[in-house]
Design an enzyme around this catalytic site. Structure first.
Site: not given
Ligand code: DGJ
Length: 703
Positions: A340, A416, A450-451, A519
């Site tokens: 990011d 968020r 791809w988040d 995470d």
């Molecule tokens: C959530 C992801 O799980 C993290 O690894 C990271 O990419 C953040 N988003 C970035 O905003």
């Protein structure tokens, strides 16, 4: 044996997989019912099997027991897997069998309602190389009048054979604590596992395993099912005096869809597996299925990734990333992923999402110089994106406030600091595809992460006359955009992510290559998260980073070697602040990367045996390579206890009479010893002790 056989006299279908059979029969009212699901039977045996469904004993009981789809209608009092309302106020289904078609392993059985123009087709697909059976359903409005309302439209229902007791195993959790396994007595009544979040969710994962309370890791019968869907979903298990059945599909309670005249509606696959060899056998069955029938590139070995997120957060720059890339390359990393922060006004999570142009203050020459440097270093280049989301503080939102999920007279809840773009809208999906396509093509991008960092709220679509479609069409369009990108950029690989493991499922795995599963990068917590993930999904898809110590989330201090050994259980990656690692740590990391490269094909493509679960004195996982010769054992002991030396671990998947050599120590073991006595584990003293053992079966020529 043909995969699907039909007996016309009894209206019985027999589906055969290599090790199991599934038998369906029509009852007197044409309702399709499950007669058998378990060990293999012949057609003669299948036809001779009792009806399987229960006789009605009083006027207070339903005609329950074994429906292939628990459709509302008649004396069906359980949870409806198919619930239809017609324009005249009638509801439910009265089944009439029409015909069936068999095409290799694909069986489709067609029905209509006895009065209304509703065609229902139940689909089954069996394969020659897996006991997993795919099931799904399609509906068609064959009339020309008013639409019908679908209140529930599951993919399939399953019935458990009668047993003494019943237990359910499933995964629950939260952000950074995904896939916690619970194995508990199945309560009487209805137990629902669901996501109402628009994503698969961290809180529950769309699969379940049922046994009669006597199955273990390597023994006992287990029936399981998994839904291939990445949006909201629901699976409900019903336990009554009559038995146990369950039904599952996309969508959640309270939403409905219009089925218009002429329209066809198809559900995702809800696949089922019967395994006679416990939860381990069940997991191996699903892993092989994912490799054989789900993943787009199952034969590839996944590269070792470096990801910048924990090192830099949003503070990315061309110089900083290039420095990290050089450090990563010197460790043997093969794919460098910038996370990011590289676009728009994205200096925190408050702004910029939606504005997918390179931030020129951070990258004065665009992405090209960094990509070129990464490629020059011999690595592939990957980039983080979050295409389904937007910050209100963005140019996109200022121009297109109507593109987000929203409802009249309701606030737009931010999570968020972001809102969800309505990907069900074709203009939104087209826009996303266009910028992604340009980004990948213009910058020579090899990999996307791809988040999707929030769940849906106020999920309305004021311009639509059927707004709840967004719950389905959003996910379908995510798949479609990804598929189109992949088709146009055949070298592109994609990692699925949703704040860690919020969107891991067999649907997403059909369109991506791997998953960022949490995470939480604390190696000790991770043992349990990875154990839960492994219940259904193969190591080949499980991205696992080694990050800094103390861990940023838990504060735990864990030696580098232990962190690496835990991450080696899947697709090893590095996510630490390499500039802060000492020379000694960097040298050790380089050796551990090389070690992983020498064993990864066994881990990523082998058969996994969970020899001791998290919580045991030493948690142990074993992999047997695809050719059956190579074995890798990973052992982790987070905390030591005096008087509890590590017991030898008895290995699985050995060839009897063979000798196994450990190339690192020069020790040889007869397979009988490894199976009966076990492999001695040599763990260093103290907490966070771990080991990686390689063994190779000696060939006839002594090699
Ligand atoms: C959530 C992801 O799980 C993290 O690894 C990271 O990419 C953040 N988003 C970035 O905003």
């Amino acid at each position: 044996m043909r995969p699907v056989i039909f007996d016309g006299a009894s209206h019985t279908w027999l589906l055969s997989t290599p090790g199991t059979s599934y038998v369906i029969r029509l009852d007197d009212s044409d309702v399709p019912r499950q007669v058998h699901w378990g060990r293999s039977v012949t057609l003669k045996e299948a036809c001779a099997l009792g009806p399987g469904w229960r006789r009605q004993r009083s006027s207070f009981e339903g005609t329950g027991g074994g429906p292939e789809l628990t459709a509302e209608g008649g004396a069906m009092f359980g949870v409806a897997g198919l619930q239809v309302h017609y324009a005249d106020g009638a509801r439910g289904v009265e089944w009439r069998y029409v015909d069936h078609a068999i095409n290799e392993g694909h069986l489709s059985i067609r029905f209509t309602d006895r009065h209304y123009p509703l065609e229902i087709t139940l689909h089954y697909r069996v394969f020659a190389d897996t006991d997993v059976m795919q099931r799904w359903m399609s509906l068609r409005h064959t009339g020309s009048g008013a639409p019908m309302t679908l209140l529930r439209c599951d993919s399939a229902s399953f019935t458990l054979p009668t047993r003494e007791g019943y237990r359910v195993s499933h995964a629950v959790g939260g952000w950074s604590s995904e896939y916690q396994i619970h194995r508990e007595t199945l309560p009487h009544g209805e137990t629902t596992f669901t996501s109402r979040r628009g994503i698969t969710s961290h809180q529950a994962n769309p699969w379940l395993m049922l046994d009669s309370g006597d199955a273990g890791e390597e023994h006992g019968e287990v029936w399981s099912a998994a839904l291939a869907w990445s949006g909201s979903w629901r699976i409900t298990v019903q336990r009554s005096s009559g038995g146990v059945d369950w039904t599952g599909g996309f969508g959640h309670d309270g939403i409905s869809w219009q089925l218009r005249p002429g329209e066809e509606w198809e559900t995702p696959v809800f696949a089922g597996l019967y395994a006679p060899d416990g939860f381990g056998g069940t997991s191996r069955g699903w892993h092989a299925y994912a490799l054989g029938h789900v993943l787009p590139h199952p034969d590839e070995v996944r590269p070792i990734i470096y990801n910048s997120w924990e090192a830099t957060g949003f503070d990315v720059s061309e110089d900083g990333q290039a420095r990290l890339a050089r450090a990563a390359a010197s460790l043997g990393v093969e794919l460098f992923v910038m996370d990011d922060g590289w676009f728009g006004a994205r200096s925190s999570d408050h702004a910029g999402l939606g504005d997918w142009t390179v931030n020129r203050e951070k990258f004065p020459g665009g992405l090209a110089p960094l990509v070129a440097e990464v490629h020059r270093l011999g690595m592939r280049f990957g980039l983080w994106v979050e295409p389904e989301m937007v910050n209100p503080d963005s140019d996109l939102y200022r121009q297109r406030p109507d593109w987000v999920l929203h409802m009249p007279n309701r606030r737009r809840t931010e999570l968020r600091n972001q809102l969800v773009l309505n990907f069900a809208r074709d203009d939104v999906a087209t826009w996303a595809h266009a910028w992604l396509d340009g980004l990948v093509a213009d910058n020579d991008i090899d990999f996307l992460k791809w988040d999707a960092n929030r769940s849906f709220t106020e999920a309305g679509w004021p311009d639509s006359d059927d707004p709840d479609r967004l719950w389905v069409d959003h996910t379908r369009n995510v798949y479609a955009v990804i598929d189109r990108l992949r088709a146009d950029h055949p070298g592109l690989r994609i990692e699925a992510c949703s704040g860690g493991g919020g969107r891991a499922d067999l649907g997403m795995l059909g369109h991506t290559d791997q998953v960022w599963i949490s995470d939480n990068t604390d190696a000790v917590d991770r043992i349990e998260i990875q154990y839960g993930y492994s219940q259904l999904y193969p190591a080949r898809t499980m991205s696992a980073w080694v990050t800094d110590s103390p861990n940023p989330l838990t504060g735990r201090v864990v030696p580098l070697r232990f962190r690496f050994h835990v991450a080696m259980a899947g697709v090893l990656a590095i996510g630490g602040s390499l500039s802060k690692w000492t020379e000694q740590e960097l040298a050790e990391a380089g050796e551990l990367v090389a070690r992983y490269k020498s064993i990864r094909s066994v881990i990523q493509h082998g058969r996994q045996h969970r020899l001791a679960p998290p919580g045991a004195d030493v948690a142990v996982v074993q992999y047997v390579g695809p050719d059956g010769r190579d074995i890798v054992v990973l052992a982790w002991r987070p905390s030591t206890r005096f008087g509890h030396p590590p017991a030898p671990v008895r290995l699985a998947g050995l060839e009897s009479g063979a000798t196994y050599d450990d190339p690192d120590t020069g020790t040889s073991y007869p397979s009988a010893e490894l199976a009966a006595v076990g492999l001695p584990l040599s763990l260093p003293a103290g907490d966070y002790a771990s080991a990686v053992v390689r063994l190779r079966r000696r060939g006839p020529d002594g090699s």
